[in-house]
Write an enzyme that holds these catalytic residues in place. Sequence first.
Site, short mmCIF file in Angstrom:
data_model
loop_
_atom_site.label_atom_id
_atom_site.label_comp_id
_atom_site.label_asym_id
_atom_site.label_seq_id
_atom_site.Cartn_x
_atom_site.Cartn_y
_atom_site.Cartn_z
N GLU A 39 38.80 33.12 45.45
CA GLU A 39 40.19 33.25 45.87
C GLU A 39 40.50 34.66 46.36
OE1 GLU A 39 40.42 30.71 42.00
OE2 GLU A 39 39.05 32.14 42.92
N HIS A 53 35.88 37.02 43.10
CA HIS A 53 36.14 35.59 42.96
C HIS A 53 36.42 35.01 44.35
CE1 HIS A 53 37.39 35.40 38.45
NE2 HIS A 53 36.49 36.36 38.65
#
Length: 158
Positions: free
Chosen positions: A55, A53
Site C-alpha cells: 500500500e 508495504h
Amino acid sequence: MNKHEFYMNEALIEARKAYEKNEVPIGAVIVRDDQIIARGHNLRETMKSPLAHAEILAIKEAAKVLKGWRLTRCDIYVTLEPCLMCSGAIYQSRIVNLYYGATDAKAGAVSSIFKVLEEPKLNHNVKVQAGVLENECAEILSSFFKELREKKKDRKSE
C-alpha cells in the site's frame, strides 16, 4: 467479472510478484477514473525496510503520478486488510474507497483488530468494502506460508 474483481485481480498479480521474490505476497493497485495509476507489492525484505508495504509503495507512486499527496478520486485495492501503518497512510492520502480481499486477524486495522478508518473524529472518511476475491487473496498467503514452513522443516531435517 465486475470492476472490483478486475482490479483485485490486478492486485493479485502484484502479490504474485512479491511471492516470486520470497516476499509476503501482498499486492495493491490504485485506481483513478477507471485507470490504474499505481501498483505496489510487498518489498520489506528486498528493500530492508519496514515501510515497504504494498500500500505504501502504491501510494508513493500514485502521489508521484498525480504530482501531489492528495489522492482524491482514487480507490485502492489491496489483497490483505491493511495494517495500522497502511490504514493511516490510506487515510492521510485522502483515498476515497478501500477494497480488500482477505482479513488479517493478526494485524488488520480496518475491521479485525482496529477500525481506524471508522473513527468519527477523523476529518476524512474512507469507504471500505471487504472480501473482494477473498478466497483467492487468502489462498496465495496460505500457500506462501505453507511453503515457508515446509522449507524451514526441510532445513531442520538436514
